[in-house]
Design a protein around this motif. Structure first.
Motif, PDB file in Angstrom:
ATOM      1  N   GLU A  56       0.810  -1.218   0.000  1.00  0.00           N
ATOM      2  CA  GLU A  56       0.000   0.000   0.000  1.00  0.00           C
ATOM      3  C   GLU A  56       0.844   1.269   0.000  1.00  0.00           C
ATOM      4  N   LEU A  57       2.163   1.112  -0.106  1.00  0.00           N
ATOM      5  CA  LEU A  57       3.047   2.262  -0.039  1.00  0.00           C
ATOM      6  C   LEU A  57       2.920   3.171  -1.257  1.00  0.00           C
ATOM      7  N   ASN A  58       2.331   2.677  -2.329  1.00  0.00           N
ATOM      8  CA  ASN A  58       2.137   3.514  -3.517  1.00  0.00           C
ATOM      9  C   ASN A  58       0.980   4.491  -3.357  1.00  0.00           C
ATOM     10  N   GLY A  59       0.252   4.390  -2.247  1.00  0.00           N
ATOM     11  CA  GLY A  59      -0.852   5.305  -2.000  1.00  0.00           C
ATOM     12  C   GLY A  59      -2.011   5.136  -2.966  1.00  0.00           C
ATOM     13  N   GLY A  60      -2.138   3.936  -3.516  1.00  0.00           N
ATOM     14  CA  GLY A  60      -3.230   3.673  -4.451  1.00  0.00           C
ATOM     15  C   GLY A  60      -2.980   4.190  -5.857  1.00  0.00           C
ATOM     16  N   GLU A  61      -1.774   4.643  -6.129  1.00  0.00           N
ATOM     17  CA  GLU A  61      -1.463   5.195  -7.458  1.00  0.00           C
ATOM     18  C   GLU A  61      -0.974   4.099  -8.405  1.00  0.00           C
ATOM     19  N   TYR A  62      -1.569   4.045  -9.592  1.00  0.00           N
ATOM     20  CA  TYR A  62      -1.146   3.144 -10.657  1.00  0.00           C
ATOM     21  C   TYR A  62      -0.981   4.000 -11.912  1.00  0.00           C
ATOM     22  N   PRO A  63       0.206   4.553 -12.118  1.00  0.00           N
ATOM     23  CA  PRO A  63       0.382   5.602 -13.128  1.00  0.00           C
ATOM     24  C   PRO A  63       0.200   5.118 -14.567  1.00  0.00           C
ATOM     25  N   THR A  64      -0.317   6.031 -15.381  1.00  0.00           N
ATOM     26  CA  THR A  64      -0.456   5.769 -16.808  1.00  0.00           C
ATOM     27  C   THR A  64       0.928   5.669 -17.436  1.00  0.00           C
ATOM     28  N   THR A  65       1.082   4.695 -18.310  1.00  0.00           N
ATOM     29  CA  THR A  65       2.386   4.411 -18.913  1.00  0.00           C
ATOM     30  C   THR A  65       2.222   4.201 -20.411  1.00  0.00           C
ATOM     31  N   GLY A  66       3.123   4.767 -21.175  1.00  0.00           N
ATOM     32  CA  GLY A  66       3.093   4.595 -22.621  1.00  0.00           C
ATOM     33  C   GLY A  66       4.365   3.931 -23.109  1.00  0.00           C
ATOM     34  N   ALA A  67       4.200   2.912 -23.953  1.00  0.00           N
ATOM     35  CA  ALA A  67       5.350   2.244 -24.569  1.00  0.00           C
ATOM     36  C   ALA A  67       5.715   3.000 -25.837  1.00  0.00           C
ATOM     37  N   MET A  68       6.835   3.682 -25.831  1.00  0.00           N
ATOM     38  CA  MET A  68       7.215   4.519 -26.963  1.00  0.00           C
ATOM     39  C   MET A  68       7.730   3.716 -28.143  1.00  0.00           C
ATOM     40  N   THR A  69       7.838   2.398 -27.974  1.00  0.00           N
ATOM     41  CA  THR A  69       8.297   1.553 -29.068  1.00  0.00           C
ATOM     42  C   THR A  69       7.148   0.966 -29.883  1.00  0.00           C
ATOM     43  N   ASN A  70       5.969   0.815 -29.271  1.00  0.00           N
ATOM     44  CA  ASN A  70       4.844   0.221 -30.009  1.00  0.00           C
ATOM     45  C   ASN A  70       3.528   0.969 -29.835  1.00  0.00           C
ATOM     46  N   GLY A  71       3.504   2.006 -29.001  1.00  0.00           N
ATOM     47  CA  GLY A  71       2.307   2.821 -28.858  1.00  0.00           C
ATOM     48  C   GLY A  71       1.304   2.350 -27.841  1.00  0.00           C
ATOM     49  N   LEU A 295      10.480  13.625 -26.925  1.00  0.00           N
ATOM     50  CA  LEU A 295      10.405  12.169 -26.940  1.00  0.00           C
ATOM     51  C   LEU A 295       9.737  11.655 -28.220  1.00  0.00           C
ATOM     52  N   ILE A 296       8.763  12.391 -28.736  1.00  0.00           N
ATOM     53  CA  ILE A 296       8.129  12.004 -29.992  1.00  0.00           C
ATOM     54  C   ILE A 296       9.150  12.030 -31.125  1.00  0.00           C
ATOM     55  N   GLU A 297       9.967  13.073 -31.141  1.00  0.00           N
ATOM     56  CA  GLU A 297      10.998  13.180 -32.177  1.00  0.00           C
ATOM     57  C   GLU A 297      12.016  12.038 -32.063  1.00  0.00           C
ATOM     58  N   GLU A 298      12.330  11.673 -30.823  1.00  0.00           N
ATOM     59  CA  GLU A 298      13.307  10.598 -30.624  1.00  0.00           C
ATOM     60  C   GLU A 298      12.725   9.231 -30.962  1.00  0.00           C
ATOM     61  N   SER A 299      11.455   8.997 -30.601  1.00  0.00           N
ATOM     62  CA  SER A 299      10.847   7.684 -30.839  1.00  0.00           C
ATOM     63  C   SER A 299      10.273   7.537 -32.244  1.00  0.00           C
ATOM     64  N   LYS A 300      10.155   8.659 -32.966  1.00  0.00           N
ATOM     65  CA  LYS A 300       9.654   8.660 -34.346  1.00  0.00           C
ATOM     66  C   LYS A 300       8.192   8.201 -34.441  1.00  0.00           C
ATOM     67  N   ARG A 301       7.411   8.400 -33.373  1.00  0.00           N
ATOM     68  CA  ARG A 301       5.995   8.074 -33.398  1.00  0.00           C
ATOM     69  C   ARG A 301       5.306   8.857 -32.289  1.00  0.00           C
ATOM     70  N   ASP A 302       3.995   9.096 -32.486  1.00  0.00           N
ATOM     71  CA  ASP A 302       3.258   9.887 -31.501  1.00  0.00           C
ATOM     72  C   ASP A 302       2.005   9.194 -30.979  1.00  0.00           C
ATOM     73  N   ASP A 303       1.771   7.926 -31.404  1.00  0.00           N
ATOM     74  CA  ASP A 303       0.547   7.245 -30.972  1.00  0.00           C
ATOM     75  C   ASP A 303       0.503   7.047 -29.469  1.00  0.00           C
ATOM     76  N   TRP A 304       1.648   6.831 -28.834  1.00  0.00           N
ATOM     77  CA  TRP A 304       1.688   6.662 -27.378  1.00  0.00           C
ATOM     78  C   TRP A 304       1.309   7.967 -26.663  1.00  0.00           C
TER      79      TRP A 304
END
Length: 323
Positions: A56-71, A295-304
């Protein structure tokens, strides 16, 4: 000569109440090392009855995460990983962390931690050595009540450690993707941004599935017994001598201080044999959009970025919504 009546005129009948303090120091140690070891039984500190709250140390937080390799967009489900990232993240900064492949384990969790975090482990060993010294002193002064209190706390630690070891077994982590490199952007609360890199299979181990599964009926009974032992030990501590009570109070207070120092100097997270560490210093951005565009420029995609709601999709990528 040192004996149980060496101190007079001082009453320490309530010294055992220190064990009832709802401190999360033990739980945080559990989260940092990703589990428990039987050597933990010999470190006695306040908060034994709170150790199972490590999830419970995360305080109920489950952060949104994006995979910059596949979107793909998902959430980090591992509470220990989230808690670690909350600690290393800074508002308005992008923190880079990496996940290393598992190393062969030869001597158990504690000795693997000692190899990776020697200073933190020395503080931890000092707490264990203090317990041994106090036990020897209590035997020397023949304060069996105080020694019995210590034994009850040790049994409570044993029960909690056993349950934690059973709960922290490697389970479902998704389909294997060997040889694939992963790159994740994690959005934590308070505008803390973390970029996590490593092999996809390693990233899945520290972010997906369960870390601590729910307790079974038998495990719940064991945890309840451990909690009761902590409360009973506090009640019986009043029967100890003044010297014995002083030794108990000093042991608990110094041990939690040493454990806090150990947690403070721990810089890495260990999870199922994998190590999560910070790479370099956090990068500050005046606007979040600046970081996203970079990060979009580095990953060459913006779907994530679109999936995470970080940018407005272009007209050709916008989807119609019928109301």
């Amino acid at each position: 000569m040192f004996h149980r009546n060496s101190i007079t005129g001082v009453s320490l009948d309530a010294a055992g109440l220190v064990a009832l303090a709802d401190l999360k120091t033990l739980a945080r140690r559990t989260a940092l090392v990703g589990g428990a070891s039987y050597i933990d039984i010999f470190l006695l500190a306040p908060g034994i009855h709170c150790q199972q709250d490590a999830s419970e140390l995360n305080g109920g937080e489950y952060p949104t995460t994006g995979a910059m390799t596949n979107g793909y967009v998902f959430r980090v489900e591992n509470q220990a990983t989230v808690s670690y990232l909350q600690g290393v993240g800074e508002p308005g900064h992008l923190t880079n962390v990496s996940v290393s492949p598992p190393l062969p384990t030869k001597y158990g969790l504690f000795f693997d931690n000692f190899r990776g975090e020697p200073l933190a482990s020395l503080f931890y060993l000092a707490g264990i050595a203090l317990t041994v010294v106090v036990i020897a002193l209590l035997v020397a002064i023949k304060d069996w009540w105080a020694l019995g209190v210590l034994c009850m706390l040790a049994v409570a630690r044993l029960l909690n450690t056993t349950v934690l070891k059973r709960r922290s077994q490697l389970g479902w982590k998704g389909a294997a993707e060997p040889g694939v490199q992963g790159d994740l952007l994690i959005l934590l609360s308070q505008d803390r941004w973390v970029r996590m890199r490593g092999m996809v299979d390693d990233l899945k181990v520290v972010t997906a599935g369960q870390w601590l599964r729910e307790t079974s009926n038998i495990e719940s009974v064991a945890v309840s017994i451990a909690t009761l032992l902590v409360y009973v030990s506090a009640a019986l501590a009043g029967n100890a001598s003044t010297v014995g009570s002083l030794l108990l109070a000093c042991l608990l207070l110094v041990s939690v201080a040493l454990l806090g120092l150990s947690n403070m100097v721990t810089t890495k997270l260990r999870m199922f044999g994998h190590v999560v560490r910070v790479d370099g210093k956090p990068t500050r951005y005046s606007r979040r959009l600046e970081m996203v565009k970079e990060l979009i420029e580095e990953s060459k995609r913006d779907d994530w970025a679109i999936g995470m709601g970080l940018i407005v999709p272009p007209a050709e990528k916008a989807q119609k919504v019928n109301v």
